[in-house]
Design a protein around this motif. Structure first.
Motif, mmCIF file in Angstrom:
data_model
loop_
_atom_site.group_PDB
_atom_site.id
_atom_site.type_symbol
_atom_site.label_atom_id
_atom_site.label_comp_id
_atom_site.label_asym_id
_atom_site.label_seq_id
_atom_site.Cartn_x
_atom_site.Cartn_y
_atom_site.Cartn_z
ATOM 1 N N ALA A 168 0.860 -1.198 0.000
ATOM 2 C CA ALA A 168 0.000 0.000 0.000
ATOM 3 C C ALA A 168 0.889 1.239 0.000
ATOM 4 O O ALA A 168 1.942 1.253 0.622
ATOM 5 N N ASN B 57 2.306 5.123 0.639
ATOM 6 C CA ASN B 57 2.300 6.205 1.624
ATOM 7 C C ASN B 57 1.744 7.419 0.894
ATOM 8 O O ASN B 57 2.231 7.770 -0.177
ATOM 9 N N TRP C 240 -1.824 9.262 6.513
ATOM 10 C CA TRP C 240 -2.674 8.473 5.625
ATOM 11 C C TRP C 240 -3.296 7.320 6.386
ATOM 12 O O TRP C 240 -2.847 6.954 7.476
ATOM 13 N N SER C 241 -4.343 6.755 5.785
ATOM 14 C CA SER C 241 -4.989 5.585 6.385
ATOM 15 C C SER C 241 -5.304 4.583 5.289
ATOM 16 O O SER C 241 -5.504 4.938 4.132
ATOM 17 N N HIS C 242 -5.317 3.297 5.674
ATOM 18 C CA HIS C 242 -5.612 2.218 4.735
ATOM 19 C C HIS C 242 -6.976 1.630 5.078
ATOM 20 O O HIS C 242 -7.272 1.388 6.237
ATOM 21 N N ASN C 243 -7.787 1.416 4.059
ATOM 22 C CA ASN C 243 -9.085 0.774 4.234
ATOM 23 C C ASN C 243 -9.248 -0.210 3.081
ATOM 24 O O ASN C 243 -9.702 0.162 2.003
ATOM 25 N N ASP D 239 -8.255 -1.938 -0.086
ATOM 26 C CA ASP D 239 -7.352 -1.572 -1.176
ATOM 27 C C ASP D 239 -7.206 -0.059 -1.331
ATOM 28 O O ASP D 239 -6.456 0.403 -2.184
ATOM 29 N N THR E 50 -6.142 3.660 -0.015
ATOM 30 C CA THR E 50 -5.303 4.450 0.895
ATOM 31 C C THR E 50 -5.673 5.906 0.691
ATOM 32 O O THR E 50 -5.754 6.381 -0.441
ATOM 33 N N SER E 51 -5.918 6.627 1.774
ATOM 34 C CA SER E 51 -6.304 8.030 1.625
ATOM 35 C C SER E 51 -5.657 8.894 2.692
ATOM 36 O O SER E 51 -5.239 8.418 3.748
ATOM 37 N N ASN E 52 -5.569 10.164 2.388
ATOM 38 C CA ASN E 52 -5.063 11.177 3.308
ATOM 39 C C ASN E 52 -5.933 12.411 3.101
ATOM 40 O O ASN E 52 -6.011 12.953 2.003
ATOM 41 N N ASN F 187 5.059 3.817 -3.113
ATOM 42 C CA ASN F 187 5.110 2.533 -2.416
ATOM 43 C C ASN F 187 6.387 1.760 -2.714
ATOM 44 O O ASN F 187 6.513 0.615 -2.335
ATOM 45 N N HIS G 11 -7.562 9.959 -2.659
ATOM 46 C CA HIS G 11 -7.720 8.511 -2.577
ATOM 47 C C HIS G 11 -6.886 7.856 -3.646
ATOM 48 O O HIS G 11 -6.929 8.287 -4.800
#
Length: 199
Positions: A114, A116, A130-133, A135, A137-139, A161, A198
């Motif tokens: 994933a 950064n 950032w956060s992963h949910n 597939d 990844t968003s900030n 990545n 996203h």
């Protein structure tokens, strides 16, 4: 050699310089460890080195392979690299008079971690939360207490990545509009804006 799975391109070198500088290459064969048959060949018998005949096996690896025949740059290019492409490869080069040369190269394939996802302003890091949910990844960047001095600022969302691939980016320019009521100008001071990136 290393490549990144998914979008990566692997470039596998092959030593095809003959012992005699006057000798010419006739045939290059590429093998992957565990297989006795080549998956790719480049044949220049009866022609010029730069105008050889390319052949690739009908499997996935063969279809994604292509030799760069420029002298001094004999490299097998494998596109859309996947993790199953990792392993030991052997290049065999046959010449008109010189002995056959074999070169081995190990290909390491890095998975697709994933990314950064960070926000930047004028080359300075603004947000790296950032956060992963699954597939995705968003900030989310929220700019608060806007001032007229913020007009025209360019915020860049950067996703990376792997050190093997250049980061991807998208930029957003800040445009501030002042509303007017009955001839009075209302300042946007204190107003906040929020963007979500996203990937």
């Amino acid at each position: 050699m290393s490549a990144t799975a998914g979008r990566g391109l692997a470039e596998l070198p092959c030593d095809v310089d003959p012992a005699s500088g006057r000798d010419v290459m006739h045939l290059v064969l590429w093998y992957k460890a565990g297989s006795g048959a080549p998956f790719y060949s480049y044949d220049t018998r009866g022609g010029r080195t730069s105008q050889g005949t390319h052949w690739a096996s009908e499997d996935s690896l063969g279809e994604r392979s292509r030799l760069d025949p420029r002298p001094g740059a004999y490299r097998l290019m494998i596109s859309s690299v996947s993790e199953r492409d990792a392993g030991l490869y052997r290049c065999r080069a046959d010449f008109k008079a010189s002995p056959t040369l074999n070169a081995r190269v190990n290909l390491t394939v890095i998975g697709a971690p994933a990314p950064n996802v960070t926000w930047w302003l004028a080359g300075a890091l603004v947000d790296d939360t950032w956060s992963h949910n699954g597939d995705l990844t968003s900030n989310t960047l929220q700019v608060t207490q806007l001032q007229r001095s913020n007009l025209g600022q360019l915020y860049t969302c950067l996703a990376s990545n792997s050190l093997l691939l250049p980061p991807r980016s998208v930029s957003v320019g800040l445009d501030i509009t002042c509303e007017c009521f009955w001839g009075l100008r209302v300042s946007p001071v204190g107003v906040s804006r929020m963007w979500v990136c996203h990937l």
